[in-house]
Scaffold this motif. Structure first.
Motif, PDB file in Angstrom:
ATOM      1  N   PHE A 127      54.495  45.023  -4.751  1.00 37.72           N
ATOM      2  CA  PHE A 127      54.174  44.949  -3.330  1.00 37.72           C
ATOM      3  C   PHE A 127      55.436  45.040  -2.470  1.00 37.72           C
ATOM      4  O   PHE A 127      55.456  45.705  -1.437  1.00 37.72           O
ATOM      5  CB  PHE A 127      53.442  43.630  -3.063  1.00 37.72           C
ATOM      6  N   PHE A 128      56.503  44.374  -2.904  1.00 44.07           N
ATOM      7  CA  PHE A 128      57.724  44.359  -2.106  1.00 44.07           C
ATOM      8  C   PHE A 128      58.637  45.543  -2.374  1.00 44.07           C
ATOM      9  O   PHE A 128      59.489  45.857  -1.558  1.00 44.07           O
ATOM     10  CB  PHE A 128      58.497  43.048  -2.343  1.00 44.07           C
ATOM     11  N   VAL A 156      61.221  39.744  -3.081  1.00 44.72           N
ATOM     12  CA  VAL A 156      61.934  39.880  -1.815  1.00 44.72           C
ATOM     13  C   VAL A 156      63.427  40.117  -2.037  1.00 44.72           C
ATOM     14  O   VAL A 156      64.043  40.867  -1.280  1.00 44.72           O
ATOM     15  CB  VAL A 156      61.700  38.676  -0.867  1.00 44.72           C
ATOM     16  N   SER A 157      64.016  39.526  -3.088  1.00 46.35           N
ATOM     17  CA  SER A 157      65.450  39.758  -3.292  1.00 46.35           C
ATOM     18  C   SER A 157      65.699  41.208  -3.693  1.00 46.35           C
ATOM     19  O   SER A 157      66.688  41.816  -3.271  1.00 46.35           O
ATOM     20  CB  SER A 157      66.022  38.787  -4.325  1.00 46.35           C
ATOM     21  N   LEU A 158      64.792  41.794  -4.466  1.00 48.21           N
ATOM     22  CA  LEU A 158      64.961  43.213  -4.809  1.00 48.21           C
ATOM     23  C   LEU A 158      64.737  44.100  -3.591  1.00 48.21           C
ATOM     24  O   LEU A 158      65.391  45.135  -3.440  1.00 48.21           O
ATOM     25  CB  LEU A 158      64.008  43.604  -5.946  1.00 48.21           C
ATOM     26  N   LEU A 159      63.828  43.672  -2.713  1.00 43.72           N
ATOM     27  CA  LEU A 159      63.622  44.433  -1.467  1.00 43.72           C
ATOM     28  C   LEU A 159      64.921  44.495  -0.666  1.00 43.72           C
ATOM     29  O   LEU A 159      65.361  45.572  -0.250  1.00 43.72           O
ATOM     30  CB  LEU A 159      62.501  43.777  -0.649  1.00 43.72           C
ATOM     31  N   ILE A 160      65.554  43.330  -0.466  1.00 43.38           N
ATOM     32  CA  ILE A 160      66.827  43.299   0.268  1.00 43.38           C
ATOM     33  C   ILE A 160      67.855  44.181  -0.435  1.00 43.38           C
ATOM     34  O   ILE A 160      68.546  44.989   0.188  1.00 43.38           O
ATOM     35  CB  ILE A 160      67.379  41.857   0.360  1.00 43.38           C
ATOM     36  N   PHE A 161      67.931  44.032  -1.748  1.00 44.02           N
ATOM     37  CA  PHE A 161      68.916  44.754  -2.556  1.00 44.02           C
ATOM     38  C   PHE A 161      68.751  46.271  -2.393  1.00 44.02           C
ATOM     39  O   PHE A 161      69.707  46.984  -2.091  1.00 44.02           O
ATOM     40  CB  PHE A 161      68.720  44.340  -4.015  1.00 44.02           C
ATOM     41  N   ILE A 174      57.700  35.822  -6.190  1.00 47.04           N
ATOM     42  CA  ILE A 174      57.959  36.325  -4.848  1.00 47.04           C
ATOM     43  C   ILE A 174      59.456  36.375  -4.572  1.00 47.04           C
ATOM     44  O   ILE A 174      59.938  37.258  -3.866  1.00 47.04           O
ATOM     45  CB  ILE A 174      57.208  35.460  -3.800  1.00 47.04           C
ATOM     46  N   LEU A 175      60.228  35.474  -5.186  1.00 46.61           N
ATOM     47  CA  LEU A 175      61.681  35.494  -5.014  1.00 46.61           C
ATOM     48  C   LEU A 175      62.246  36.804  -5.540  1.00 46.61           C
ATOM     49  O   LEU A 175      63.070  37.456  -4.901  1.00 46.61           O
ATOM     50  CB  LEU A 175      62.334  34.327  -5.764  1.00 46.61           C
ATOM     51  N   VAL A 208      67.167  47.977  -0.071  1.00 47.62           N
ATOM     52  CA  VAL A 208      67.362  48.438   1.305  1.00 47.62           C
ATOM     53  C   VAL A 208      68.853  48.472   1.641  1.00 47.62           C
ATOM     54  O   VAL A 208      69.348  49.441   2.224  1.00 47.62           O
ATOM     55  CB  VAL A 208      66.574  47.560   2.298  1.00 47.62           C
ATOM     56  N   LEU A 209      69.599  47.430   1.226  1.00 51.37           N
ATOM     57  CA  LEU A 209      71.033  47.403   1.527  1.00 51.37           C
ATOM     58  C   LEU A 209      71.771  48.524   0.815  1.00 51.37           C
ATOM     59  O   LEU A 209      72.746  49.061   1.333  1.00 51.37           O
ATOM     60  CB  LEU A 209      71.645  46.054   1.111  1.00 51.37           C
ATOM     61  N   ILE A 234      60.065  51.087 -10.714  1.00 50.14           N
ATOM     62  CA  ILE A 234      60.384  51.122 -12.151  1.00 50.14           C
ATOM     63  C   ILE A 234      61.581  50.210 -12.445  1.00 50.14           C
ATOM     64  O   ILE A 234      61.548  49.406 -13.390  1.00 50.14           O
ATOM     65  CB  ILE A 234      60.661  52.566 -12.610  1.00 50.14           C
ATOM     66  N   LEU A 235      62.637  50.309 -11.620  1.00 51.58           N
ATOM     67  CA  LEU A 235      63.820  49.463 -11.838  1.00 51.58           C
ATOM     68  C   LEU A 235      63.442  47.983 -11.785  1.00 51.58           C
ATOM     69  O   LEU A 235      63.914  47.180 -12.602  1.00 51.58           O
ATOM     70  CB  LEU A 235      64.887  49.771 -10.783  1.00 51.58           C
ATOM     71  N   ALA A 236      62.562  47.621 -10.842  1.00 51.71           N
ATOM     72  CA  ALA A 236      62.152  46.224 -10.714  1.00 51.71           C
ATOM     73  C   ALA A 236      61.316  45.785 -11.911  1.00 51.71           C
ATOM     74  O   ALA A 236      61.517  44.696 -12.453  1.00 51.71           O
ATOM     75  CB  ALA A 236      61.369  46.027  -9.415  1.00 51.71           C
TER      76      ALA A 236
END
Lengths: 298, 257
Positions: free
Chosen positions: B202-203, B111-116, B107-108, B118-119, B130-132
């Motif tokens: 999911f994220f 969520v960290s990729l989600l922030i990344f 989950i870390l 979006v920013l 794909i990148l994740a």
């Protein structure tokens, strides 16, 4: 010679460089951003406060410990961590109880059968994670064959029918099911190496089966138990799909609240704080497991 | 010895039943002619027929396949390079970065990729997924390849170099064919991990990039229909087929995992 060293260096970065760069960009930097995010304030419309002030155009990196303060002052979240720890602990013990006789049987089977018996443990694990959780949704649902039969028996004793789905019990069952192979494999790897002569010697010295187990097999298997416990406990701690599907409102864990902070409440700094605390705990536990394993080997 | 074994069979059989009963139930109900996963009513293929006319499901399957192929191809190349570099050279940061994504809670990473993303204004969708996926698959490929290299006879590559092969030629003609089973096993592992992943997807998913696990999740959350059983059964068959291919291509690789 020096040109050879230089060429070696070049090869090192030509081969190691691309994967290193990829993991820096798509793992290390996102994690560092999240560490930073945990010290910032949420934006007006959720997410993060913008880094550039829209009115003055100045950059602002106002760091604050507010979200950490909220975590440590609000008992609700510490309690949730304790609850997740309890779930993961019960899961680990249940996995151990189920895995031990199984691993022992595999380790003591004739050599030609062992690979097949191990493969049979791993095989279900290769079907999709959600399918395995969903299967328990069917089994534990009130109208399932299993639950209706169980409640019939419960009825004979004059008790209220049981509800199983959407309870902490359902979460534990799901957690045990998904993590069981992680306990079996290290235990089997350990038990397989035991010298059967030790058991024969204990028997010759008059130890009964019970004593042979507790005085010989069990102490020798401790490294396998530690490894299995780490492999079950740590991932179980941070899971969110199982409580989400099987747990209802009662059975939520820390992962569910992290998900909620990011996708529903959209308080990213607080969500980052929760993920940071979870990760630090997981890393500490992994370190502890490695330390215990090294000590027991010496 | 065998006398000691006898009583172990009972808990062991119960454990195997615990492992397989849920999957058997899913398969059985996928042929049940009833909307409820309860009583057996009769045999039907209708849930499979429904599945093949469910546009959302087909789109999700296509997305999963596309993501799985792309992510496993890229991560196999990068992971093989990482495994080789870790084996051949003294790398300090790389082993840490290879292992960390496997060790930290999933989950870390999600969520960290989600922030990344979006920013950085990277819109969430196929590309971000794909990148994740590449990021978490590299480590698994690297570990499999590295363990294969560790079991390799070093003198073969040295002999090729002594005979005048350039490092690249020695790698391509000697080392690579020798570690190929490891590379194939790593690629199949990456593909399975990518197809199977739920948390990180999911994220990092957005509108129109629903994968099969996300689609199953949505269906399970909204209303359970036996269509879920049908797609689950098909996915199990696919995984089983992949495992059989893997054990044919790289015997012994299954044990290494």
């Amino acid at each position: 010679m020096s040109s050879g060293v230089k060429q070696n260096r070049l090869h090192k970065w030509l081969i190691g460089g691309p994967p290193l760069a990829y993991l820096v960009v798509f793992f290390a930097i996102p994690v560092m951003i999240m560490v930073l995010a945990s010290f910032r304030s949420p934006g007006e419309f959720g997410g993060l406060a913008p880094l550039i002030n829209e009115e003055s155009g100045h950059r602002q990196l106002d760091l604050t410990g507010e979200s950490y303060g909220r975590f440590f002052s609000d008992f609700l979240y510490t309690e949730l961590f304790f609850k997740s720890f309890a779930y993961a602990a019960v899961t680990t013990v249940a996995c151990l109880v189920i895995a031990y006789p199984l691993s022992m049987l595999i380790a003591r089977s004739p050599k030609k059968h062992r690979d097949l018996l191990v493969l049979l443990v791993i095989l279900p694990f290769w079907s999709n994670f959600l399918i395995r959780v969903y299967a328990w949704m069917i089994i534990l649902s009130p109208q399932s064959v299993f639950v209706t039969a169980l409640n019939q028996v419960v009825g004979w004793f004059g008790m209220e029918p049981l509800t199983l789905l959407y309870t902490p019990f359902a979460v534990i069952v799901g957690l045990v099911y998904v993590h069981l192979p992680f306990m079996v494999l290290p235990l089997y790897a350990n038990l397989e190496k035991h010298d059967p002569a030790l058991l024969d010697a204990a028997q010759d010295l008059g130890a009964n089966a019970w004593r042979r187990f507790w005085r010989v097999t069990f102490p020798l298997s401790l490294p396998g138990i530690y490894a299995g416990a780490a492999l079950v406990f740590i991932p179980a701690l941070g899971i969110f799909a199982i409580p989400d599907i099987l747990g209802g409102t009662e059975g939520i864990m820390i992962g569910n609240v992290i998900k909620q902070q990011f996708l529903d409440t959209r308080d990213w700094p607080f969500g980052s704080v929760l993920s940071m605390v979870l990760t630090v705990m997981a890393v500490l536990l992994a370190g502890l497991a490695a330390w215990v394993a090294r000590r027991s080997r010496e | 010895m065998n006398r000691r074994l006898r009583w172990l069979w009972i808990p062991a059989i119960l454990a195997y039943a615990f492992l397989y009963a849920p999957l058997v139930i899913v398969v059985v109900y996928s042929f049940n002619d009833s909307r409820l996963n309860a009583q057996w009513v009769g045999f039907t293929f209708s849930w499979y027929q429904k599945l093949f006319h469910n546009d959302k499901m087909l789109q999700a399957a296509w997305n999963s396949l596309l993501i799985g192929i792309t992510a496993s191809a890229v991560s196999t190349v990068l992971g093989t390079m990482a495994g080789y570099a870790m084996y051949r050279f003294r790398m300090r940061l790389l082993p840490l970065l290879v292992l960390a994504p496997i060790a930290v809670p999933e989950i870390l990473m999600g969520v960290s990729l989600l922030i990344f993303f979006v920013l950085l204004n990277i819109s969430l969708g196929m590309i971000s997924i794909i990148l994740a996926h590449i990021a978490f698959c590299i480590g698994f490929v690297a570990i499999v390849v590295r363990s294969r290299l560790a079991g390799m006879d070093e003198s073969l590559t040295e002999a090729a170099r002594d005979l005048g092969a350039t490092p690249w030629k020695a790698f391509r003609l000697v080392t690579l064919p020798l570690i190929m089973p490891g590379v194939v096993a790593g690629a199949l592992m990456a593909f399975t991990l990518s197809i199977d992943d739920f948390v990180i997807t999911f994220f990092t998913a957005g509108v129109g990039s629903t994968t099969l696990p996300l689609q199953i999740y949505t269906m399970v959350k909204i209303a359970v229909t036996p269509e879920v059983n049908a797609i689950s059964t098909l996915l199990m068959m696919l995984t089983l087929a992949l495992i059989m291919v893997a054990s044919r291509l790289a015997p012994g690789s299954l044990r290494a995992q």
